[in-house]
Design an enzyme around this catalytic site. Structure first.
Site, mmCIF file in Angstrom:
data_model
loop_
_atom_site.group_PDB
_atom_site.id
_atom_site.type_symbol
_atom_site.label_atom_id
_atom_site.label_comp_id
_atom_site.label_asym_id
_atom_site.label_seq_id
_atom_site.Cartn_x
_atom_site.Cartn_y
_atom_site.Cartn_z
ATOM 1 N N GLU A 45 7.649 48.301 22.766
ATOM 2 C CA GLU A 45 7.301 49.666 23.210
ATOM 3 C C GLU A 45 6.685 50.424 22.046
ATOM 4 O OE1 GLU A 45 10.513 52.121 24.862
ATOM 5 O OE2 GLU A 45 9.416 53.898 24.212
ATOM 6 N N ARG A 95 3.853 58.714 19.614
ATOM 7 C CA ARG A 95 4.251 59.757 18.667
ATOM 8 C C ARG A 95 3.468 59.744 17.358
ATOM 9 N NH1 ARG A 95 9.834 58.705 20.792
ATOM 10 N NH2 ARG A 95 10.324 57.488 18.972
ATOM 11 N N THR A 122 7.206 57.289 25.279
ATOM 12 C CA THR A 122 7.056 58.726 25.071
ATOM 13 C C THR A 122 5.935 59.285 25.946
ATOM 14 O OG1 THR A 122 7.509 58.164 22.740
ATOM 15 C CG2 THR A 122 7.376 60.478 23.260
ATOM 16 N N LYS A 136 15.520 54.007 32.032
ATOM 17 C CA LYS A 136 15.878 54.108 30.614
ATOM 18 C C LYS A 136 17.015 55.134 30.498
ATOM 19 C CE LYS A 136 13.803 55.747 26.257
ATOM 20 N NZ LYS A 136 12.809 55.345 25.267
HETATM 21 C C1 3PG Z 1 12.868 56.013 21.693
HETATM 22 O O1 3PG Z 1 11.787 56.562 21.663
HETATM 23 O O2 3PG Z 1 13.236 55.312 22.650
HETATM 24 C C2 3PG Z 1 13.809 56.249 20.564
HETATM 25 O O3 3PG Z 1 13.239 57.044 19.580
HETATM 26 C C3 3PG Z 1 14.356 55.006 19.940
HETATM 27 O O4 3PG Z 1 15.584 55.370 19.444
HETATM 28 P P1 3PG Z 1 16.123 54.887 18.017
HETATM 29 O O5 3PG Z 1 15.062 55.256 17.013
HETATM 30 O O6 3PG Z 1 17.404 55.642 17.792
HETATM 31 O O7 3PG Z 1 16.325 53.394 18.105
#
Ligand code: 3PG
Length: 216
Positions: free
Chosen positions: A48, A52, A76, A136
């Protein structure tokens, strides 16, 4: 019981390839390609890429072209425009941290699997009414983590979750052991520091360790 949308049936199938999904953010297309290759080499082909970073779409395009063995999704995704841009760049699945009514419509009509994010029972129920059965759970650790998922299961037995947010290699086995967890996501497999120093061998090693994680 509501019928699953075709996209949702495929969303659950993604996790047959790997139960752990690296969540990555990269700003340089060449780094993105090297990172995707490193993750595939470590046994984690489902990736994924978040939206960002300013250059995320160019990175996604580069990976989609150069690393066909990576099943590259885009995360995102907040609105219709971002979903369209991600699809145009070659995303093979989409992920959102939460859902608005407009985004739920986009998800329901998406030509690739769409994993919408929820943090509460009511949000999960609204998506279930639209036919979504793979969601999710975000941000997992701060939204109740394993205890919350254990609470969801008796009342939503037909919903499978991909918890993400605050999970690491130590916490993963207990999540994977839950009957309503189909897979999980995390950024610990591709830490920003290792991407910055271009230590892709170390990322392959982290992926290999993660891909061997078994349910507790
Ligand atoms: C996401 O976008 O799913 C999260 O930022 C991932 O979470 P983590 O950085 O705590 O693993």
């Amino acid at each position: 019981m509501f019928a699953s949308t075709p996209a949702q049936l495929a969303a659950r199938d993604l996790f047959k390839l790997a139960r752990i999904v690296p969540v990555v953010s990269v700003d340089d297309p060449a780094d993105g390609v090297a990172l995707a290759r490193a993750l595939v080499a470590g046994g984690l082909p489902i990736v994924e890429m978040t939206l960002r970073s300013p250059n995320a779409l160019a990175v996604i395009r580069a990976i989609a072209k150069a690393v066909p063995d990576a099943v590259l999704g885009v995360g995102t995704v907040l609105d219709k425009e971002q979903a369209a841009a991600a699809l145009e760049a070659g995303a093979r699945f989409l992920v959102s941290p939460g859902v608005t009514p407009a985004l739920a419509e986009v998800a329901a009509n998406c030509p690739v699997p769409f994993l919408p994010g929820i943090a509460t029972v009511s949000e999960a129920m609204r998506l279930r009414e639209m036919g979504f059965t793979t969601l999710k759970f975000f941000p997992a650790e701060s939204s109740g983590g394993i205890a919350a998922l254990k609470g969801f299961h008796p009342v939503l037995p037909d919903i499978a979750f991909c918890p993400t947010g605050g999970i690491d290699a130590g916490k993963a086995p207990a999540y994977l052991a839950l009957p309503n967890v189909v897979g999980l996501g995390g950024s610990w497999i591709a830490p920003a520091g290792l991407v910055k120093s271009r230590d892709f061998a170390a990322i392959t090693a982290l992926a290999r360790t993660a891909s061997a994680i078994l349910p507790a």
